[in-house]
Design a protein around this motif. Sequence first.
Motif, PDB file in Angstrom:
ATOM      1  N   ALA A   1       0.763  -1.426  -0.082  1.00  0.00           N
ATOM      2  CA  ALA A   1       0.060  -0.022   0.017  1.00  0.00           C
ATOM      3  C   ALA A   1       0.939   1.168  -0.128  1.00  0.00           C
ATOM      4  O   ALA A   1       2.113   1.212   0.431  1.00  0.00           O
ATOM      5  N   SER A   2       0.469   2.266  -0.530  1.00  0.00           N
ATOM      6  CA  SER A   2       1.035   3.448  -0.836  1.00  0.00           C
ATOM      7  C   SER A   2       0.346   4.679  -0.142  1.00  0.00           C
ATOM      8  O   SER A   2      -0.928   4.739  -0.200  1.00  0.00           O
ATOM      9  N   ARG A   3       1.067   5.703   0.259  1.00  0.00           N
ATOM     10  CA  ARG A   3       0.602   7.167   0.551  1.00  0.00           C
ATOM     11  C   ARG A   3       0.605   8.157  -0.660  1.00  0.00           C
ATOM     12  O   ARG A   3       1.801   7.818  -1.290  1.00  0.00           O
ATOM     13  N   ARG A   4      -0.303   8.380  -0.913  1.00  0.00           N
ATOM     14  CA  ARG A   4      -0.208   9.620  -2.140  1.00  0.00           C
ATOM     15  C   ARG A   4      -0.714  10.857  -1.966  1.00  0.00           C
ATOM     16  O   ARG A   4      -1.629  11.019  -0.945  1.00  0.00           O
ATOM     17  N   VAL A   5       0.133  11.792  -2.437  1.00  0.00           N
ATOM     18  CA  VAL A   5      -0.241  13.218  -2.178  1.00  0.00           C
ATOM     19  C   VAL A   5      -0.448  13.760  -3.468  1.00  0.00           C
ATOM     20  O   VAL A   5       0.853  13.757  -4.372  1.00  0.00           O
ATOM     21  N   GLU A   6      -1.409  14.532  -3.972  1.00  0.00           N
ATOM     22  CA  GLU A   6      -1.404  15.173  -5.375  1.00  0.00           C
ATOM     23  C   GLU A   6      -1.787  16.583  -5.379  1.00  0.00           C
ATOM     24  O   GLU A   6      -2.731  17.097  -4.375  1.00  0.00           O
ATOM     25  N   TYR A   7      -0.970  17.371  -6.124  1.00  0.00           N
ATOM     26  CA  TYR A   7      -1.361  18.760  -6.444  1.00  0.00           C
ATOM     27  C   TYR A   7      -1.923  18.988  -7.641  1.00  0.00           C
ATOM     28  O   TYR A   7      -1.359  18.531  -8.520  1.00  0.00           O
ATOM     29  N   MET A   8      -2.932  19.829  -7.569  1.00  0.00           N
ATOM     30  CA  MET A   8      -3.493  20.219  -8.949  1.00  0.00           C
ATOM     31  C   MET A   8      -3.281  21.725  -8.994  1.00  0.00           C
ATOM     32  O   MET A   8      -3.967  22.227  -8.285  1.00  0.00           O
ATOM     33  N   VAL A   9      -2.510  22.325 -10.010  1.00  0.00           N
ATOM     34  CA  VAL A   9      -2.386  23.611  -9.796  1.00  0.00           C
ATOM     35  C   VAL A   9      -2.652  24.347 -11.102  1.00  0.00           C
ATOM     36  O   VAL A   9      -2.345  24.031 -12.409  1.00  0.00           O
ATOM     37  N   SER A  10      -3.618  25.398 -11.193  1.00  0.00           N
ATOM     38  CA  SER A  10      -3.954  26.265 -12.224  1.00  0.00           C
ATOM     39  C   SER A  10      -2.915  26.952 -12.826  1.00  0.00           C
ATOM     40  O   SER A  10      -2.185  27.782 -12.254  1.00  0.00           O
TER      41      SER A  10
END
Length: 219
Positions: free
Chosen positions: A165-174
């Motif tokens: 299992a993994s830890r995910r961090v996602e950024y969506m930047v305009s």
Amino acid sequence: MPAEQTESVSAPVTGYRIILPDDWAHIPLRHGTEEAIRSILDEAFSHIAGEASTDRVGPFKRELERRLRGTVARARESGALDLYLPVQSTSGVNVGASFLVSENLLPNRGKETGAHGAPADIAVQLLSSDGVDDADLSSGEIDGALAVRREHIVSADPDRGADLASRRVEYMVSVPNDPDRWFVVAFSTVGGGNPRDELADALVEWFDAVMGTLRWSHG
């Protein structure tokens, strides 16, 4: 991918810059991929040369290359622009953490006022469209651009090369001055084997700090 920055910040965004420590490597996924892979492998191999017999080192080198190329292949399949991996000077490539940079283009909905909706709402909709549950969402700004951050746990999927299992961090930047373009950075770590352990916490904190160094390039 990082491009030269011009004096005019109103010019179209052509790239980005981030600050990374020396023990992380950048692999562009559209141009220069093979050169970057060979550079990483040559550096890794140079540290183990002469440390053991050829019979022992040979299989290690082949496995190291197989794992690295597999990681690059999966990144390319996702349509990413860039892959970043930690590298270790004494034992090669560590694929227990990585992050991908990609771009999300919205369908052209015309230029009338309000056609796109509020940028924050669009980002949340895009992040929520893949069915992720129990995610932590927050928003802010990076280099003057709206950024929405999502953090969640992803179950192991051995069929896709994810044994843990993994830890995910996602950024969506305009992307500034271009409402159809969104810059997406997705970080993943298995920590020390538990995606919620202290190592995973430290790596997520480190990634958030890296994102704070992101600056747009204009041309």
